[in-house]
Design an enzyme around this catalytic site. Structure first.
Site, PDB file in Angstrom:
ATOM      1  N   GLY A   1       2.966 -10.115  -6.577  1.00 25.80           N
ATOM      2  CA  GLY A   1       1.938 -10.027  -7.597  1.00 25.80           C
ATOM      3  C   GLY A   1       1.114 -10.522  -6.010  1.00 25.80           C
ATOM      4  O   GLY A   1       1.057 -10.007  -4.669  1.00 25.80           O
ATOM      5  N   PRO A   2       0.081 -11.095  -5.720  1.00 29.33           N
ATOM      6  CA  PRO A   2      -0.933 -10.253  -4.725  1.00 29.33           C
ATOM      7  C   PRO A   2      -0.694 -11.544  -3.975  1.00 29.33           C
ATOM      8  O   PRO A   2      -0.400 -13.168  -4.555  1.00 29.33           O
ATOM      9  CB  PRO A   2      -2.442 -11.208  -5.067  1.00 29.33           C
ATOM     10  CG  PRO A   2      -2.330 -10.269  -6.801  1.00 29.33           C
ATOM     11  CD  PRO A   2      -1.074 -10.539  -7.545  1.00 29.33           C
TER      12      PRO A   2
ATOM     13  N   TYR B   1      11.544  -3.202  -3.031  1.00 31.01           N
ATOM     14  CA  TYR B   1      10.769  -3.093  -4.274  1.00 31.01           C
ATOM     15  C   TYR B   1      10.948  -1.511  -4.473  1.00 31.01           C
ATOM     16  O   TYR B   1      10.590  -0.705  -3.870  1.00 31.01           O
ATOM     17  CB  TYR B   1       9.910  -4.339  -4.792  1.00 31.01           C
ATOM     18  CG  TYR B   1       9.306  -4.085  -3.960  1.00 31.01           C
ATOM     19  CD1 TYR B   1       7.519  -3.088  -3.629  1.00 31.01           C
ATOM     20  CD2 TYR B   1       8.543  -5.050  -2.345  1.00 31.01           C
ATOM     21  CE1 TYR B   1       6.561  -2.929  -2.851  1.00 31.01           C
ATOM     22  CE2 TYR B   1       7.962  -4.975  -2.274  1.00 31.01           C
ATOM     23  CZ  TYR B   1       6.891  -3.559  -1.744  1.00 31.01           C
ATOM     24  OH  TYR B   1       5.596  -3.851  -1.193  1.00 31.01           O
TER      25      TYR B   1
ATOM     26  N   TYR C   1     -10.247   3.983   3.407  1.00 33.75           N
ATOM     27  CA  TYR C   1     -10.249   3.277   3.688  1.00 33.75           C
ATOM     28  C   TYR C   1     -11.550   3.435   3.718  1.00 33.75           C
ATOM     29  O   TYR C   1     -12.157   2.237   4.097  1.00 33.75           O
ATOM     30  CB  TYR C   1      -9.312   2.828   5.409  1.00 33.75           C
ATOM     31  CG  TYR C   1      -8.010   2.055   5.360  1.00 33.75           C
ATOM     32  CD1 TYR C   1      -8.083   0.806   5.194  1.00 33.75           C
ATOM     33  CD2 TYR C   1      -7.154   3.085   4.705  1.00 33.75           C
ATOM     34  CE1 TYR C   1      -6.790  -0.031   4.416  1.00 33.75           C
ATOM     35  CE2 TYR C   1      -6.030   2.452   4.756  1.00 33.75           C
ATOM     36  CZ  TYR C   1      -5.777   0.833   4.398  1.00 33.75           C
ATOM     37  OH  TYR C   1      -4.123   0.176   4.043  1.00 33.75           O
TER      38      TYR C   1
ATOM     39  N   HIS D   1       0.949  -1.344  -0.436  1.00 39.08           N
ATOM     40  CA  HIS D   1      -0.237  -0.320   0.132  1.00 39.08           C
ATOM     41  C   HIS D   1       1.316   1.030   0.190  1.00 39.08           C
ATOM     42  O   HIS D   1       0.756   2.288  -0.420  1.00 39.08           O
ATOM     43  CB  HIS D   1      -1.093  -0.082   0.667  1.00 39.08           C
ATOM     44  CG  HIS D   1      -1.936  -0.748   1.409  1.00 39.08           C
ATOM     45  ND1 HIS D   1      -2.780  -0.475   2.388  1.00 39.08           N
ATOM     46  CD2 HIS D   1      -2.250  -1.550   0.508  1.00 39.08           C
ATOM     47  CE1 HIS D   1      -3.847  -2.272   1.859  1.00 39.08           C
ATOM     48  NE2 HIS D   1      -3.425  -3.003   0.780  1.00 39.08           N
TER      49      HIS D   1
ATOM     50  N   GLU E   1       0.896   1.745   7.961  1.00 37.85           N
ATOM     51  CA  GLU E   1       1.988   2.438   6.399  1.00 37.85           C
ATOM     52  C   GLU E   1       2.187   4.214   7.088  1.00 37.85           C
ATOM     53  O   GLU E   1       3.246   4.618   6.141  1.00 37.85           O
ATOM     54  CB  GLU E   1       0.170   2.700   5.479  1.00 37.85           C
ATOM     55  CG  GLU E   1       0.041   1.269   4.846  1.00 37.85           C
ATOM     56  CD  GLU E   1      -1.471   1.303   4.540  1.00 37.85           C
ATOM     57  OE1 GLU E   1      -2.122   2.525   4.796  1.00 37.85           O
ATOM     58  OE2 GLU E   1      -1.699   0.240   4.219  1.00 37.85           O
TER      59      GLU E   1
ATOM     60  N   THR F   1      16.297 -11.267  -8.344  1.00 37.72           N
ATOM     61  CA  THR F   1      16.299  -9.320  -8.672  1.00 37.72           C
ATOM     62  C   THR F   1      16.774  -9.471  -6.505  1.00 37.72           C
ATOM     63  O   THR F   1      17.442  -8.576  -6.192  1.00 37.72           O
ATOM     64  CB  THR F   1      15.547  -9.302  -8.460  1.00 37.72           C
ATOM     65  OG1 THR F   1      13.892  -9.462  -8.266  1.00 37.72           O
ATOM     66  CG2 THR F   1      15.772  -8.907 -10.494  1.00 37.72           C
ATOM     67  N   PRO F   2      15.954  -9.649  -5.972  1.00 37.97           N
ATOM     68  CA  PRO F   2      15.795  -9.549  -4.384  1.00 37.97           C
ATOM     69  C   PRO F   2      17.292  -9.712  -4.092  1.00 37.97           C
ATOM     70  O   PRO F   2      17.629  -8.668  -2.856  1.00 37.97           O
ATOM     71  CB  PRO F   2      15.038  -9.528  -4.042  1.00 37.97           C
ATOM     72  CG  PRO F   2      13.579 -10.459  -4.799  1.00 37.97           C
ATOM     73  CD  PRO F   2      13.938 -10.015  -5.612  1.00 37.97           C
TER      74      PRO F   2
ATOM     75  N   ARG G   1       2.715  -1.504 -11.465  1.00 41.21           N
ATOM     76  CA  ARG G   1       3.822  -2.620 -11.209  1.00 41.21           C
ATOM     77  C   ARG G   1       4.683  -2.667 -10.161  1.00 41.21           C
ATOM     78  O   ARG G   1       5.331  -1.477 -10.134  1.00 41.21           O
ATOM     79  CB  ARG G   1       3.638  -3.935 -12.241  1.00 41.21           C
ATOM     80  CG  ARG G   1       3.100  -3.560 -12.998  1.00 41.21           C
ATOM     81  CD  ARG G   1       1.877  -4.708 -12.490  1.00 41.21           C
ATOM     82  NE  ARG G   1       0.928  -4.695 -13.635  1.00 41.21           N
ATOM     83  CZ  ARG G   1      -0.266  -4.817 -13.676  1.00 41.21           C
ATOM     84  NH1 ARG G   1      -0.415  -2.886 -13.552  1.00 41.21           N
ATOM     85  NH2 ARG G   1      -1.098  -4.546 -15.079  1.00 41.21           N
TER      86      ARG G   1
END
Length: 397
Positions: A389-390, A192, A99, A89, A141, A279-280, A207
């Protein structure tokens, strides 16, 4: 963090019914939300994950997991559910007022699906579930925005592509530098960024891509695998990046986020990856090399064949430079590479008893690797993962 004495028995009694209908509720929720606010589907939500149902399943799974943890014995920490969600988020710049919008359409969807079963008592109890989760996310957050030196909705900045390198037939790396001439900034190895580009119909799709170089450079690097669109909007952003973005072009990039990061200390590590999941873990490996670390590091990677292995030479070179690193590679088609054939097999790898595992790759790889580690006695709290992704992990774990 527990439910009130009034709500807890109601949620416990209705969780089986709500849980059985959560997928349908989530489907109606997104339908209602996008009917009321179509710009959210165009410019915020991943249209590919909406089309294939992954986002719907992830939402349903996270609500069920949260409710279950709220009902668990004292000592359970429901906040563990929201760490990955809050980082995602934050990378999108989600704001607290959104929210309220979610609450409006989610509860309308619950009533629409369950009808008269949603009594005032049931509605009040699940309202408490929702807001306990929403408040936890809002607080998490806010902490992430504060740590990043930014705020809700302010995570974006314009960056210029300063370099482009083809790593494999379907992976391209881009180096990025802020257009204002400042350094790209700090991040933790493994994190990321979100990237926003204009799709063919003018939508602003977003993305996430792991930063694939070590921190401490003036520029960032992301490595993007082209996702092949079959039906619907899959691969929208990767296609634009591969086909239309070249040195000198500018794109919008978020501040770095993500909770799969290189642990501090000197304990042994397992960096396990498959495909573009390298990658990570590559960023972590490069950071260890920059520090001239003497930590014991076991590196495991699986891919289709040597030519599909993005950053293969760099991974091999850096692993060889670290005095306590060991690299193990599997290919489905190894050819003459000298790698093992098949899928990564942790039973063939020596691991210290106190290893901390960091894994990234397709969901089947994550499941298999986690199961193998658990069977070898690695505690679940020392197994950390990133899924692109999710997050459908909890529904499968």
């Amino acid at each position: 963090m527990l439910l009130s004495e009034t709500s807890a028995p109601v949620v416990r009694a209705t969780l089986p019914v709500i849980g059985a209908h959560l997928d349908r509720i989530a489907e109606r929720f997104y339908g209602r939300l996008f009917e009321a606010r179509p710009e959210l589907l165009r410019d915020l939500f991943n249209r590919g994950n909406q089309a294939n149902g992954d986002q719907r399943r992830a939402l349903a799974g996270s609500i069920a997991a949260w409710a279950g943890l709220l009902l668990a014995d004292e000592g359970a920490d429901p906040r563990a559910v929201i760490s990955r969600i809050s980082h995602k988020h934050a990378s999108l710049g989600i704001t607290a007022d959104q929210y309220k919008l979610v609450h409006e359409h989610l509860f309308a969807a619950i009533v629409e699906v369950l009808g008269d079963a949603v009594t005032p008592e049931v509605a009040a109890a699940w309202d408490e579930v929702y807001w306990s989760m929403a408040d936890a996310l809002i607080a998490a957050e806010a902490d992430l925005y504060r740590a990043a030196g930014t705020g809700p909705g302010l995570v974006w900045r314009r960056m210029r592509v300063t370099g482009r390198t083809r790593e494999t037939a379907d992976v391209v790396s881009f180096t990025l530098s802020p257009v204002d001439g400042t350094p790209a900034g700090r991040f933790r190895p493994g994190q990321y960024v979100s990237v926003q580009v204009a799709a063919s119909d003018g939508a602003r799709q977003i993305r996430q891509y792991s930063l694939s170089a070590a921190p401490g450079r003036a520029e960032w690097r992301i490595s993007v695998k082209r996702e092949r669109p079959y039906e619907g909007p899959d691969g929208e952003v990767s296609t634009v990046l591969h086909d239309e973005v070249f040195p000198g072009d500018e794109i919008d990039v978020s501040a770095p986020f993500g909770d799969l990061v290189l642990p501090e200390g000197d304990g042994p590590l397992l960096l396990a990856s498959a495909g573009i999941g390298i990658t990570p873990t590559l960023s972590m490996l490069l950071a260890l090399a920059r520090e001239k670390s003497a930590r014991p590091v076991t590196v495991v990677h699986g891919d289709r064949h040597p030519d599909a292995h993005a950053h293969r030479v760099q991974q091999e070179t850096v692993a060889a430079e670290l005095p306590e690193a060991a690299l193990h590679v599997w290919y489905e088609e190894p050819g003459t590479s000298g790698a093992r054939e098949g899928y990564p097999d942790l039973s063939a790898v020596d691991l210290p008893a106190d290893v901390t595992a960091l894994i990234c790759g397709p969901l089947p790889f994550l499941r298999a690797t986690r199961s193998a580690l658990l069977s070898r006695g690695v505690p679940a709290e020392r197994i950390h993962y990133e899924v692109f992704g999710p997050d459908l992990w909890r529904g499968a774990a």
